[in-house]
Scaffold this motif. Structure first.
Motif, mmCIF file in Angstrom:
data_model
loop_
_atom_site.group_PDB
_atom_site.id
_atom_site.type_symbol
_atom_site.label_atom_id
_atom_site.label_comp_id
_atom_site.label_asym_id
_atom_site.label_seq_id
_atom_site.Cartn_x
_atom_site.Cartn_y
_atom_site.Cartn_z
ATOM 1 N N LYS A 87 0.848 -1.198 0.000
ATOM 2 C CA LYS A 87 0.000 0.000 0.000
ATOM 3 C C LYS A 87 0.881 1.244 0.000
ATOM 4 O O LYS A 87 1.788 1.378 0.815
ATOM 5 C CB LYS A 87 -0.897 0.023 1.235
ATOM 6 C CG LYS A 87 -1.711 -1.238 1.429
ATOM 7 C CD LYS A 87 -2.617 -1.522 0.265
ATOM 8 C CE LYS A 87 -3.461 -2.745 0.558
ATOM 9 N NZ LYS A 87 -3.959 -3.374 -0.610
ATOM 10 N N ARG A 139 -4.741 1.738 9.495
ATOM 11 C CA ARG A 139 -5.891 1.182 8.766
ATOM 12 C C ARG A 139 -6.617 2.281 8.001
ATOM 13 O O ARG A 139 -7.003 2.098 6.853
ATOM 14 C CB ARG A 139 -6.853 0.487 9.724
ATOM 15 C CG ARG A 139 -6.399 -0.867 10.158
ATOM 16 C CD ARG A 139 -7.484 -1.538 11.022
ATOM 17 N NE ARG A 139 -6.919 -2.573 11.831
ATOM 18 C CZ ARG A 139 -6.404 -2.413 13.053
ATOM 19 N NH1 ARG A 139 -6.419 -1.230 13.635
ATOM 20 N NH2 ARG A 139 -5.884 -3.425 13.706
ATOM 21 N N ASP A 140 -6.812 3.442 8.640
ATOM 22 C CA ASP A 140 -7.476 4.559 7.970
ATOM 23 C C ASP A 140 -6.667 5.041 6.772
ATOM 24 O O ASP A 140 -7.223 5.343 5.722
ATOM 25 C CB ASP A 140 -7.700 5.728 8.935
ATOM 26 C CG ASP A 140 -8.792 5.452 9.946
ATOM 27 O OD1 ASP A 140 -9.547 4.466 9.757
ATOM 28 O OD2 ASP A 140 -8.888 6.210 10.927
ATOM 29 N N THR A 143 -7.116 2.463 4.075
ATOM 30 C CA THR A 143 -8.470 2.545 3.533
ATOM 31 C C THR A 143 -8.603 3.732 2.598
ATOM 32 O O THR A 143 -9.210 3.637 1.532
ATOM 33 C CB THR A 143 -9.505 2.652 4.670
ATOM 34 O OG1 THR A 143 -9.407 1.482 5.476
ATOM 35 C CG2 THR A 143 -10.909 2.786 4.115
ATOM 36 N N SER A 146 -7.157 2.713 -0.699
ATOM 37 C CA SER A 146 -7.784 1.616 -1.447
ATOM 38 C C SER A 146 -9.210 1.446 -0.924
ATOM 39 O O SER A 146 -9.508 0.503 -0.206
ATOM 40 C CB SER A 146 -6.978 0.332 -1.281
ATOM 41 O OG SER A 146 -6.726 0.056 0.081
ATOM 42 N N LEU A 147 -10.051 2.365 -1.300
ATOM 43 C CA LEU A 147 -11.401 2.432 -0.759
ATOM 44 C C LEU A 147 -12.244 1.194 -1.033
ATOM 45 O O LEU A 147 -13.172 0.914 -0.304
ATOM 46 C CB LEU A 147 -12.118 3.661 -1.320
ATOM 47 C CG LEU A 147 -11.532 4.995 -0.881
ATOM 48 C CD1 LEU A 147 -12.230 6.132 -1.623
ATOM 49 C CD2 LEU A 147 -11.668 5.173 0.609
ATOM 50 N N ARG A 149 -11.270 -1.996 -1.199
ATOM 51 C CA ARG A 149 -10.668 -3.236 -0.747
ATOM 52 C C ARG A 149 -10.993 -3.431 0.730
ATOM 53 O O ARG A 149 -10.775 -2.542 1.537
ATOM 54 C CB ARG A 149 -9.163 -3.177 -0.969
ATOM 55 C CG ARG A 149 -8.485 -4.487 -0.780
ATOM 56 C CD ARG A 149 -7.169 -4.458 -1.551
ATOM 57 N NE ARG A 149 -6.389 -5.615 -1.204
ATOM 58 C CZ ARG A 149 -6.314 -6.669 -1.973
ATOM 59 N NH1 ARG A 149 -6.950 -6.697 -3.116
ATOM 60 N NH2 ARG A 149 -5.609 -7.690 -1.611
ATOM 61 N N LYS A 150 -11.493 -4.595 1.092
ATOM 62 C CA LYS A 150 -11.923 -4.824 2.475
ATOM 63 C C LYS A 150 -10.852 -5.473 3.338
ATOM 64 O O LYS A 150 -10.875 -5.351 4.550
ATOM 65 C CB LYS A 150 -13.170 -5.699 2.498
ATOM 66 C CG LYS A 150 -14.383 -5.006 1.954
ATOM 67 C CD LYS A 150 -15.594 -5.851 2.113
ATOM 68 C CE LYS A 150 -16.800 -5.109 1.582
ATOM 69 N NZ LYS A 150 -18.027 -5.777 1.857
#
Length: 152
Positions: A87, A139-140, A143, A146-147, A149-150
């Motif tokens: 990421k 994590r934020d 996120t 990569s909006l 992707r869970k």
């Protein structure tokens, strides 16, 4: 005029902001492109030892380094198979891109990592600059990058 814009200006389509230089948006290095140097290892293993899980804090520097290098090798292999594994994170402070790879210590590979390795390109080589706790802030950040992707 609306908010200082002319009618013609309201029709201009804006491009998304991009923090990558041309050709740097894909992280796909090989292990031999990494400078695993003493300066970075001392910073991570000695100065950031408090970030490691209790189970490894008292281990030798060489054992911790070995575990980090294993995680780096595994992360590179995963990145070769799936270019979205690492990421990207932009630092407004340094104006540079870092890449995050998970660092599993006690957690199995199908669980969330305890730590994240922050990797940055310095001249011709990549360096593992530091480790960060895998907490809500990280994590934020992930996120936000990569909006859709869970999972990591």
């Amino acid at each position: 005029l609306y908010n200082g814009f002319s009618k013609e200006q309201t029709f201009v389509e804006l491009e998304p902001i991009c923090f990558f230089d041309e050709g740097t948006d894909i992280f796909n290095p090989d292990l031999d492109e990494f400078d695993i140097n003493q300066r970075c290892l001392i910073h991570i293993i000695q100065e950031r030892r408090d970030r490691f899980p209790e189970s490894i804090k008292e281990e030798s520097d060489s054992k911790i380094a070995f575990q980090m290098i294993n995680a780096l090798e595994r992360g590179i292999k995963m990145q070769h198979r799936d270019h979205s594994f690492a990421k990207a994170s932009y630092s407004g402070k340094t104006g540079s891109i870092s890449w995050f790879l998970p660092l599993h210590i006690d957690a199995s590979l199908d669980k969330e990592p305890e730590l994240v390795m922050a990797i940055r390109k310095v001249d011709d080589f990549y360096e593992v600059k530091t480790i960060l706790p895998y907490n809500d802030d990280i994590r934020d950040r992930i996120t936000a990058l990569s909006l859709y992707r869970k999972v990591w």
